[in-house]
Write a protein that holds these residues in place. Sequence first.
Motif, PDB file in Angstrom:
ATOM      1  N   PRO A 232      44.061  45.391  32.009  1.00  0.00           N
ATOM      2  CA  PRO A 232      44.076  44.258  33.132  1.00  0.00           C
ATOM      3  C   PRO A 232      44.106  44.863  34.573  1.00  0.00           C
ATOM      4  CG  PRO A 232      45.515  43.985  31.357  1.00  0.00           C
ATOM      5  CD  PRO A 232      45.222  45.475  31.115  1.00  0.00           C
ATOM      6  N   MET A 233      43.469  44.198  35.428  1.00  0.00           N
ATOM      7  CA  MET A 233      43.280  44.785  36.700  1.00  0.00           C
ATOM      8  C   MET A 233      43.390  43.766  37.627  1.00  0.00           C
ATOM      9  SD  MET A 233      40.090  46.820  38.129  1.00  0.00           S
ATOM     10  CE  MET A 233      40.295  48.528  37.150  1.00  0.00           C
ATOM     11  N   SER A 234      43.842  44.047  38.789  1.00  0.00           N
ATOM     12  CA  SER A 234      43.978  42.762  39.732  1.00  0.00           C
ATOM     13  C   SER A 234      42.416  42.587  40.505  1.00  0.00           C
ATOM     14  CB  SER A 234      44.862  43.232  41.065  1.00  0.00           C
ATOM     15  OG  SER A 234      44.417  44.123  41.982  1.00  0.00           O
ATOM     16  N   PHE A 235      42.384  41.511  40.968  1.00  0.00           N
ATOM     17  CA  PHE A 235      40.897  41.059  41.744  1.00  0.00           C
ATOM     18  C   PHE A 235      40.831  42.316  43.084  1.00  0.00           C
ATOM     19  CE2 PHE A 235      39.070  39.220  45.469  1.00  0.00           C
ATOM     20  CZ  PHE A 235      37.782  38.680  44.922  1.00  0.00           C
ATOM     21  N   LEU A 236      41.763  42.557  43.749  1.00  0.00           N
ATOM     22  CA  LEU A 236      41.446  43.371  44.700  1.00  0.00           C
ATOM     23  C   LEU A 236      41.019  44.996  44.325  1.00  0.00           C
ATOM     24  CD1 LEU A 236      43.958  42.230  47.303  1.00  0.00           C
ATOM     25  CD2 LEU A 236      41.584  42.047  47.505  1.00  0.00           C
ATOM     26  N   MET A 285      45.253  33.192  44.637  1.00  0.00           N
ATOM     27  CA  MET A 285      44.939  32.039  43.680  1.00  0.00           C
ATOM     28  C   MET A 285      45.418  32.496  42.381  1.00  0.00           C
ATOM     29  SD  MET A 285      41.415  30.964  45.523  1.00  0.00           S
ATOM     30  CE  MET A 285      40.938  29.822  43.963  1.00  0.00           C
ATOM     31  N   ASP A 286      45.031  33.869  41.918  1.00  0.00           N
ATOM     32  CA  ASP A 286      45.600  34.094  40.668  1.00  0.00           C
ATOM     33  C   ASP A 286      47.133  34.387  40.366  1.00  0.00           C
ATOM     34  OD1 ASP A 286      42.811  34.866  40.093  1.00  0.00           O
ATOM     35  OD2 ASP A 286      43.045  37.075  40.628  1.00  0.00           O
ATOM     36  N   PHE A 287      47.823  34.400  41.408  1.00  0.00           N
ATOM     37  CA  PHE A 287      49.107  34.237  41.464  1.00  0.00           C
ATOM     38  C   PHE A 287      49.502  32.933  41.103  1.00  0.00           C
ATOM     39  CE2 PHE A 287      49.322  38.453  42.435  1.00  0.00           C
ATOM     40  CZ  PHE A 287      50.620  39.073  42.260  1.00  0.00           C
ATOM     41  N   MET A 288      48.902  32.193  41.721  1.00  0.00           N
ATOM     42  CA  MET A 288      49.092  30.518  41.567  1.00  0.00           C
ATOM     43  C   MET A 288      48.812  30.036  40.087  1.00  0.00           C
ATOM     44  SD  MET A 288      50.005  29.832  44.778  1.00  0.00           S
ATOM     45  CE  MET A 288      49.749  30.211  46.633  1.00  0.00           C
ATOM     46  N   SER A 289      47.910  30.705  39.586  1.00  0.00           N
ATOM     47  CA  SER A 289      47.376  29.994  38.317  1.00  0.00           C
ATOM     48  C   SER A 289      48.203  31.220  37.371  1.00  0.00           C
ATOM     49  CB  SER A 289      46.092  29.852  38.135  1.00  0.00           C
ATOM     50  OG  SER A 289      45.350  31.303  38.511  1.00  0.00           O
ATOM     51  N   ASN A 290      48.691  32.316  37.731  1.00  0.00           N
ATOM     52  CA  ASN A 290      48.888  33.242  36.782  1.00  0.00           C
ATOM     53  C   ASN A 290      47.847  33.551  35.896  1.00  0.00           C
ATOM     54  OD1 ASN A 290      50.736  35.020  35.574  1.00  0.00           O
ATOM     55  ND2 ASN A 290      51.301  33.869  33.877  1.00  0.00           N
ATOM     56  N   GLN A 291      46.836  33.805  36.507  1.00  0.00           N
ATOM     57  CA  GLN A 291      45.414  34.006  35.813  1.00  0.00           C
ATOM     58  C   GLN A 291      45.619  35.240  34.873  1.00  0.00           C
ATOM     59  OE1 GLN A 291      42.601  32.697  35.399  1.00  0.00           O
ATOM     60  NE2 GLN A 291      41.629  32.842  37.444  1.00  0.00           N
ATOM     61  N   LEU A 292      44.891  35.143  33.705  1.00  0.00           N
ATOM     62  CA  LEU A 292      44.673  35.843  32.556  1.00  0.00           C
ATOM     63  C   LEU A 292      43.340  36.642  32.564  1.00  0.00           C
ATOM     64  CD1 LEU A 292      46.265  33.939  29.692  1.00  0.00           C
ATOM     65  CD2 LEU A 292      47.121  36.012  30.624  1.00  0.00           C
ATOM     66  N   PHE A 293      42.302  35.609  32.792  1.00  0.00           N
ATOM     67  CA  PHE A 293      40.831  36.273  32.874  1.00  0.00           C
ATOM     68  C   PHE A 293      40.269  35.593  33.786  1.00  0.00           C
ATOM     69  CE2 PHE A 293      36.696  36.350  30.346  1.00  0.00           C
ATOM     70  CZ  PHE A 293      36.831  37.820  30.027  1.00  0.00           C
ATOM     71  N   ARG A 294      39.450  36.466  34.447  1.00  0.00           N
ATOM     72  CA  ARG A 294      38.442  36.135  35.757  1.00  0.00           C
ATOM     73  C   ARG A 294      37.250  36.105  35.185  1.00  0.00           C
ATOM     74  NH1 ARG A 294      40.459  35.605  41.459  1.00  0.00           N
ATOM     75  NH2 ARG A 294      38.243  35.401  41.732  1.00  0.00           N
ATOM     76  N   ARG A 295      36.336  35.269  35.721  1.00  0.00           N
ATOM     77  CA  ARG A 295      34.937  35.253  35.734  1.00  0.00           C
ATOM     78  C   ARG A 295      34.139  35.143  36.936  1.00  0.00           C
ATOM     79  NH1 ARG A 295      37.330  32.118  32.063  1.00  0.00           N
ATOM     80  NH2 ARG A 295      37.026  32.420  29.566  1.00  0.00           N
ATOM     81  N   ASP A 296      33.621  36.270  37.389  1.00  0.00           N
ATOM     82  CA  ASP A 296      33.108  36.081  38.701  1.00  0.00           C
ATOM     83  C   ASP A 296      31.725  36.612  38.996  1.00  0.00           C
ATOM     84  OD1 ASP A 296      35.542  35.141  39.990  1.00  0.00           O
ATOM     85  OD2 ASP A 296      36.322  37.284  39.846  1.00  0.00           O
TER      86      ASP A 296
END
Length: 511
Positions: A232-236, A285-296
Motif C-alpha cells: 500500500p502506497m500513499s498518493f504522493l 482527501m485520502d485521510f478524510m475518507s481513510n482511503q483503501l483503494f485509489r482509482r486514478d
Amino acid sequence: MAEDWTAGYVTEIGYSWAYFPEINPLRVKIALVCAGIAPPPIQTACELGFGQGLSLNLLAAGGEVEWHGNDFNPSHAAVAREMAGHSGAGAQLSDESFAEFRQRGDLPQFDYIALHGVWSWVSDQNRREIVDFIRAKLKVGGVCYVSYNVQPGWSGFIPLRNLMMEYLDRLSPSGRGISNRIGEAFDFAKKLIDTDPLFAKAAPGALARLEGAMPQDRSYLAHEFFNRDWHPMSFLDLGRALDPAKLGFACSANFFEHVSNMTMTAGQNEFIKTIPDAMLRQQLMDFMSNQLFRRDYWIRGARRLTGAEQMEHFNDCHVVLARHVDDCSLKVKGPIGEATLNEEIYRPLLDLLADNRVHSIGDIIRKLQSEKRTVASLLQALLVLMGDGQIAPANGNPPGRARRQCDRLNKHIKRRSRDVDEIHFLASPVTGGGVPISRINQLFVLGLENKAGDADQLARFVWQALSARNQRLVHDGKTLEGDEESLAELRKRADVFLAKSRPVYAALGIQ
C-alpha cells in the motif's frame, strides 16, 4: 538454481473473474472532460497484469480500440486468449515479464495504458519496469489508469498482514494448497486477536479489516493479500514513482470523487480549500475518507479545455441508463454514507434517460437546463449516477463490428454459465464494455435463444440446466429443495427478467 519465474506472486490459484469499468476508454473520456482536460482519441490500448483477461476482452469486443495485454501467468494468458478467440476482436495477449514485454519491438505506441491493482502486488524492480514501459510506450497526451492499495486506509492492517505471511512461510506447509493455507493464516490471526493484544487496541481498524476479509472468496484473498509483495502506497509516493514516465495526475476514475460533498463533510471541504497544492489536496482527501483503494487517471501532458471547448466535448460524450428506470434510486451510498438526491434535479434526468437510449451529455444539458437545474448541477448529477452505476458511459454510434464481436463473446460466456457460476458480465457494444448480469439472467437470455418464450418456459429451461448438474437455487440464504419449489422461484425471477431486465439488455445490444 533457476530464478523463480513467479517472483513471489500467487500462481497456484487463478485471479477472480472481474470486470473493472474504470478501464473503459469511454469512461476515461467523460472523466477527463468533466475535469476540464482534453481527452486523447484512444485507438491503441494496453493492460498490464490483466488477470483472467475479462475486462480486456469485454472492452476489446465492445469497441474498435486495438487492445494489447500482458500477464506473466501463462494460465491467465491461455484463458484470456481463448476468450479473445471467441470474440474475434483481435486482442494481442502475452505471458512475458514486464521487462520482456517492454523490450518487444512489435508493440505500437499506446494512447492508453491500464493497470488495475498490479502496482500494489509486485516488487520494487517490477514497478520500475512498469514505469520504464510507460515512459517508452505511452504517447504524448496519452492516459494511464492506475489503481492501487493506498495508505492511510491500510496502515493499521499492514503489520497483521505481514505477520500472516510470516506464519505461512514458517509454519504452514506449501503442499497443503493455497486455499487451505489462507484459511490457516486467518485462523492464526483471529486466535491472536482473541488474546486481546495491545496492538488490537492501538489499531482497531485492523480487526475490522480482518473480519471483513475472512468470508471473501479465496481466489480474491490469495491475490489481494498473499503475494510476497504487498505495498500500500500513499498518493504522493505514487506520484513521485510515476515522475520518470512524465505522468501528471489528471483526475479520479471514481466519479463520486469528482463530487466533493459525496466524499467529504462541509468542514472537511472548507479545510481542503485552504490548501493551494493540488497534489497535497488529494492526499488529504485520502485521510478524510481513510482511503483503501485509489482509482486514478494520469496523463502525459495535459491540455486544459476552455469553458466553450468543454461544452463542445460534452456533445461527443454519451451516457445510457443501465437499468430499468423503476429500479433507479434517489438514495445512493457514497464514501461518507448514504445521500438523498435532489428530486427536482435527478427525477427529470432519470425520466429523460428512461427510454434506455443513448444521449449525449450536451443534449441532456440543453434539454434540462433551467434556473434550478444549472449546468454544474446537471453534470454533478450525471457523475453521481455514473458513480452509483445507474447510468453508464456509452458509444454514440456502436459499430456493427462491435455488435458481432459482443454477440460471439456473449454466446461463449452464456454457454459456460450452464456449468459454472463465475462470470457475471456480458459484453455490450453500447457501453463499450461489460454489463453486470447474474448467472440466472444469462441462462434466461440463453433460454430465449432456445425458443423459451414465457416465464414458465424460461424457468423450466434454467431448472433443467441446473438440476442436470446437481445444482440448487439459493433464496434468502436458504437452499431450495425439490423441483416445484425451485421452479416457483425461477418463475418469479423470469417474470422480473421479462418485464425489466430483457428490455434493458436489448437496448444495450445484448440479445
